[in-house]
Design a protein around this motif. Structure first.
Motif, PDB file in Angstrom:
ATOM      1  N   ARG A   8      24.445  47.797  36.516  1.00 27.16           N
ATOM      2  CA  ARG A   8      24.835  48.747  35.974  1.00 27.16           C
ATOM      3  C   ARG A   8      25.967  49.780  36.117  1.00 27.16           C
ATOM      4  O   ARG A   8      26.768  50.052  35.151  1.00 27.16           O
ATOM      5  N   GLN A   9      26.191  49.921  37.296  1.00 27.89           N
ATOM      6  CA  GLN A   9      27.422  50.651  37.834  1.00 27.89           C
ATOM      7  C   GLN A   9      28.663  49.819  37.423  1.00 27.89           C
ATOM      8  O   GLN A   9      29.787  50.539  36.836  1.00 27.89           O
ATOM      9  N   ALA A  10      28.695  48.552  37.801  1.00 28.77           N
ATOM     10  CA  ALA A  10      29.758  47.741  37.393  1.00 28.77           C
ATOM     11  C   ALA A  10      30.139  47.958  35.608  1.00 28.77           C
ATOM     12  O   ALA A  10      31.201  48.059  35.345  1.00 28.77           O
ATOM     13  N   PHE A  11      28.932  47.735  34.831  1.00 27.53           N
ATOM     14  CA  PHE A  11      28.941  47.826  33.519  1.00 27.53           C
ATOM     15  C   PHE A  11      29.619  49.148  32.907  1.00 27.53           C
ATOM     16  O   PHE A  11      30.700  49.463  32.219  1.00 27.53           O
ATOM     17  N   ARG A  12      29.255  50.360  33.563  1.00 27.11           N
ATOM     18  CA  ARG A  12      29.585  51.598  33.208  1.00 27.11           C
ATOM     19  C   ARG A  12      31.222  51.667  33.669  1.00 27.11           C
ATOM     20  O   ARG A  12      32.140  52.361  32.745  1.00 27.11           O
ATOM     21  N   ARG A  13      31.605  51.066  34.653  1.00 26.35           N
ATOM     22  CA  ARG A  13      33.031  51.149  35.054  1.00 26.35           C
ATOM     23  C   ARG A  13      34.014  50.547  34.231  1.00 26.35           C
ATOM     24  O   ARG A  13      34.865  50.802  33.812  1.00 26.35           O
ATOM     25  N   ALA A  14      33.386  49.375  33.581  1.00 23.81           N
ATOM     26  CA  ALA A  14      33.983  48.429  32.919  1.00 23.81           C
ATOM     27  C   ALA A  14      34.028  49.161  31.340  1.00 23.81           C
ATOM     28  O   ALA A  14      35.130  49.250  30.737  1.00 23.81           O
ATOM     29  N   ALA A  15      32.927  49.892  31.026  1.00 25.61           N
ATOM     30  CA  ALA A  15      32.865  50.370  29.550  1.00 25.61           C
ATOM     31  C   ALA A  15      33.874  51.460  29.889  1.00 25.61           C
ATOM     32  O   ALA A  15      34.909  51.909  28.957  1.00 25.61           O
ATOM     33  N   TYR A  16      34.157  52.355  30.912  1.00 23.90           N
ATOM     34  CA  TYR A  16      34.979  53.414  31.123  1.00 23.90           C
ATOM     35  C   TYR A  16      36.567  52.818  30.788  1.00 23.90           C
ATOM     36  O   TYR A  16      37.297  53.570  29.962  1.00 23.90           O
ATOM     37  N   ARG A  17      36.789  51.867  31.661  1.00 29.24           N
ATOM     38  CA  ARG A  17      38.020  51.488  31.451  1.00 29.24           C
ATOM     39  C   ARG A  17      38.469  50.685  30.076  1.00 29.24           C
ATOM     40  O   ARG A  17      39.561  50.922  29.509  1.00 29.24           O
ATOM     41  N   PHE A  18      37.343  50.050  29.619  1.00 36.85           N
ATOM     42  CA  PHE A  18      37.619  49.567  27.956  1.00 36.85           C
ATOM     43  C   PHE A  18      38.059  50.762  26.972  1.00 36.85           C
ATOM     44  O   PHE A  18      38.983  50.729  26.256  1.00 36.85           O
ATOM     45  N   LEU A 279      39.582  42.981  25.848  1.00 38.74           N
ATOM     46  CA  LEU A 279      38.551  42.274  26.703  1.00 38.74           C
ATOM     47  C   LEU A 279      39.592  41.590  27.908  1.00 38.74           C
ATOM     48  O   LEU A 279      39.104  41.462  29.175  1.00 38.74           O
ATOM     49  N   ARG A 280      40.750  40.995  27.369  1.00 37.70           N
ATOM     50  CA  ARG A 280      41.830  40.497  28.528  1.00 37.70           C
ATOM     51  C   ARG A 280      42.022  41.350  29.470  1.00 37.70           C
ATOM     52  O   ARG A 280      42.065  41.245  30.671  1.00 37.70           O
ATOM     53  N   ASP A 281      42.267  42.655  28.926  1.00 39.50           N
ATOM     54  CA  ASP A 281      43.052  43.724  29.952  1.00 39.50           C
ATOM     55  C   ASP A 281      41.731  44.035  30.939  1.00 39.50           C
ATOM     56  O   ASP A 281      41.774  44.281  32.072  1.00 39.50           O
ATOM     57  N   LEU A 282      40.476  44.016  30.434  1.00 37.31           N
ATOM     58  CA  LEU A 282      39.180  44.462  31.190  1.00 37.31           C
ATOM     59  C   LEU A 282      39.084  43.281  32.072  1.00 37.31           C
ATOM     60  O   LEU A 282      38.925  43.789  33.477  1.00 37.31           O
ATOM     61  N   PHE A 283      39.129  42.104  32.028  1.00 36.88           N
ATOM     62  CA  PHE A 283      38.914  41.132  32.984  1.00 36.88           C
ATOM     63  C   PHE A 283      39.871  40.365  33.731  1.00 36.88           C
ATOM     64  O   PHE A 283      40.006  39.704  34.653  1.00 36.88           O
ATOM     65  N   ASP A 284      41.039  41.132  33.425  1.00 37.32           N
ATOM     66  CA  ASP A 284      42.502  40.872  34.414  1.00 37.32           C
ATOM     67  C   ASP A 284      41.958  40.925  35.666  1.00 37.32           C
ATOM     68  O   ASP A 284      41.659  41.971  36.112  1.00 37.32           O
ATOM     69  N   PRO A 285      42.228  39.832  36.534  1.00 44.42           N
ATOM     70  CA  PRO A 285      42.129  39.917  37.877  1.00 44.42           C
ATOM     71  C   PRO A 285      42.644  41.015  38.713  1.00 44.42           C
ATOM     72  O   PRO A 285      42.118  41.572  39.621  1.00 44.42           O
ATOM     73  N   LYS A 286      43.825  41.157  38.241  1.00 48.37           N
ATOM     74  CA  LYS A 286      44.559  42.707  38.990  1.00 48.37           C
ATOM     75  C   LYS A 286      43.835  43.746  38.584  1.00 48.37           C
ATOM     76  O   LYS A 286      43.861  44.645  39.619  1.00 48.37           O
ATOM     77  N   ALA A 287      43.188  43.987  37.642  1.00 47.13           N
ATOM     78  CA  ALA A 287      42.498  45.328  37.421  1.00 47.13           C
ATOM     79  C   ALA A 287      40.785  45.292  37.985  1.00 47.13           C
ATOM     80  O   ALA A 287      40.332  46.317  38.338  1.00 47.13           O
ATOM     81  N   ARG A 288      40.546  44.234  38.497  1.00 46.40           N
ATOM     82  CA  ARG A 288      39.080  44.026  39.164  1.00 46.40           C
ATOM     83  C   ARG A 288      39.591  44.513  40.873  1.00 46.40           C
ATOM     84  O   ARG A 288      40.368  44.126  41.141  1.00 46.40           O
ATOM     85  N   ARG A 289      38.442  45.100  41.255  1.00 45.66           N
ATOM     86  CA  ARG A 289      38.337  45.459  42.556  1.00 45.66           C
ATOM     87  C   ARG A 289      37.482  44.501  43.435  1.00 45.66           C
ATOM     88  O   ARG A 289      36.558  43.856  43.206  1.00 45.66           O
TER      89      ARG A 289
END
Lengths: 289, 263
Positions: A8-18, A279-289
């Motif tokens: 859920r935390q990961a989703f919230r973080r992704a939603a924020y970035r999106f 979605l591509r920006d969201l899933f970009d490996p550089k943006a993932r921690r």
């Protein structure tokens, strides 16, 4: 406990970035609107009887007005209603094409990339062969052979759609295959199927999802193209491409007949592309921690 | 426990039309590791350490020579027997970042060997989770970490996850392929202490691969020195560090800041 907190935390973080990118949000809103129309379009339409095929010849070729925001067509049907109902065919056909293409392409690409050697060679030359035939031509040939209709159209487009996915998945699988965690799984004694399904494919999913979203727009465009040249869904089922095709004969005097379906295609393609970019920006490996 | 006899590994490179000369990564390597000891394999990068590890794990096939595990020639085992044996030889990899699947939770990573070997280990899903929690506690993590993902951990913690995965099948031989070289110096010491502690508690046999002589001296009972695919010196750690016989050993030891080289 923590089992539910972490995702859920990961989703919230992704939603924020999106939501940082308003273009992505716009794309999401457009796609959500289209999906709503695909589900409920015929009921939301102001003239549902027109969608069902009834005509009103007394009101042909009415220009845009309050009652008919996009005018009426050559048999007096409300263009807005037809366009709203037409979303269903376009979205469903587009989704079906992309899903079928993804399914076939992923299976073939995964086998080719994982097995390598002559299996890879044979499957990829097959994909190359498919790529040499223009998709629209192939679709026309299939429609000519099997007859027009929604299912045939989807099948025909998907036939030329899978090689893109096969190549993407193959390249990704080949790269993942060399990862340390795959070697680790092999040292544990995991079977080939387990390595492919548990270790490699989950790590390939994101580029595939992004490509699916980016492809949706193009699939919808292809569906409309087939409708435009008269193969595809049969009338009276409203379809954007077919509506454009009819409107072409009444240009430029009755331009509004073409405006609404044209805009609908534009919005659909644009929306899915924006969403795919987001979605591509969201899933970009550089943006993932 | 582990005995390697005359192991040679040659890589043939080049394609159909162009032949590059074959590379001999290992030449006639023989060594044996006794139960319960820590055997160190030292060598520079490119000396063939990793190839030897891959041969022991049977990720690569030796060109010639034999590898015996508890008296059994690994090359002669049936695929089923080999799978079975994999549960007893486990490995801790060098890179704790790349060797854990980013898409799997710690629970799934640590229990995976149990799932793969469920036929022989015979634990149900609940039993596997309990075992994973117990092993995590042994390596200094807790059950609260079970449902996290690798990217949420530091390098040292990840290596603990890697150690937990290696220990979960209760193996007898643990292959450690430079398990600390990717870690910060302060964390290195913690992980090394954990390894020493685990060995004492679980009676493990270590096959420790490293280029770091101070780490080897701290951990290992016996040492073999690999140079360009050949073992140039082999013996008890103290003897080798105090009285190196071979010129290459002396050069290596001289490069080690903390060690005073006699003679």
């Amino acid at each position: 406990m923590s089992a539910t907190v972490a995702p859920r935390q990961a989703f919230r973080r992704a939603a924020y970035r999106f939501t940082r990118s308003w273009l992505s949000v716009l794309g999401l809103v457009m796609v959500a609107g289209l999906l709503l129309l695909a589900v409920a379009g015929p009921w939301l339409a102001p003239f549902p009887d027109h969608v069902a095929g009834s005509v009103n010849t007394a009101a042909r070729f009415r220009p845009p007005s309050l009652a008919h925001p996009f005018g009426t067509n050559e048999v007096g049907q409300d263009v807005l209603s037809l366009v709203m109902a037409g979303a269903r065919v376009s979205i469903v056909a587009g989704l079906a094409v992309v899903m079928l293409g993804t399914l076939v392409g992923t299976v073939i690409g995964a086998i080719a990339g994982y097995a390598g050697g002559w299996v890879d060679e044979v499957l990829m030359r097959l994909a190359d062969l498919k790529l040499t035939i223009p998709g629209l031509m192939l679709a026309m040939a299939v429609a000519a052979a099997l007859g027009a209709g929604m299912a045939n159209m989807v099948f025909a487009i998907a036939l030329s759609w899978w090689p893109g996915y096969a190549r993407l998945v193959r390249a990704e699988v080949m790269a993942r295959k060399e990862e340390m965690f795959v070697t680790a799984a092999r040292a544990i004694g995991a079977s080939g199927a387990r390595i492919l399904f548990r270790h490699i494919l989950p790590n390939v999913a994101t580029p595939v999802i992004v490509k699916m979203s980016l492809d949706m727009g193009f699939a919808i465009l292809t569906v409309a193209s087939l409708g435009f040249i008269g193969i595809g869904v049969r009338p009276p089922t409203p379809e954007w491409g077919a509506m454009l095709s009819v409107a072409r004969g009444y240009m430029p005097d009755f331009w509004w007949m073409a405006l609404a379906p044209g805009m609908a295609i534009f919005v659909a393609v644009f929306g899915f592309n924006l969403l795919g970019d987001g979605l591509r920006d969201l899933f970009d490996p550089k943006a993932r921690r | 426990m582990l005995k390697i006899e005359g192991l040679t590994k040659t890589f043939i490179r080049g394609g159909l039309f162009r032949r590059t000369p074959p590379v001999t990564a290992l030449r006639d390597v023989s060594l044996s590791v006794a139960k319960g000891e820590s055997f160190g394999l030292v060598g520079e990068s490119g000396s063939g350490k990793s190839t030897l590890a891959r041969c022991i794990l049977r990720l690569d096939r030796p060109t010639s020579g034999r590898i015996l595990f508890e008296g059994e020639d690994m090359a002669r085992l049936t695929p089923a027997a080999m799978r079975h044996l994999r549960a007893r030889i486990q490995v801790v990899w060098q890179d704790p970042y790349a060797s854990l699947n980013p898409r799997m939770s710690v629970h799934d990573i640590v229990t995976e060997p149990l799932v793969v070997h469920r036929a022989s280990i015979g634990l149900d899903s609940r039993g596997r989770t309990e075992r994973a929690a117990r092993i995590l506690a042994q390596v200094g993590l807790g059950p609260q970490h079970l449902h996290r993902y690798p990217h949420e951990f530091s390098g040292g913690q990840r290596q603990r996850i890697g150690i937990a995965r290696a220990l979960v099948t209760e193996p007898s031989l643990l292959l450690l392929d430079e398990p600390t070289s990717a870690l910060d110096v302060s964390v290195q010491a913690q992980v090394l202490n954990l390894l020493v502690d685990l060995q004492a508690r679980l009676g493990l046999t270590y096959f420790f691969i490293s280029h770091d002589l101070s780490v080897i001296r701290y951990i290992c009972d016996r040492v073999a020195l690999l140079h360009r695919g050949v073992i140039v010196e082999q013996g008890p750690t103290a003897a080798i560090f105090d009285a190196p016989q071979h010129a290459i050993t002396r050069t290596l030891l001289a490069a080690m800041p903390e060690v005073v080289v006699p003679g």
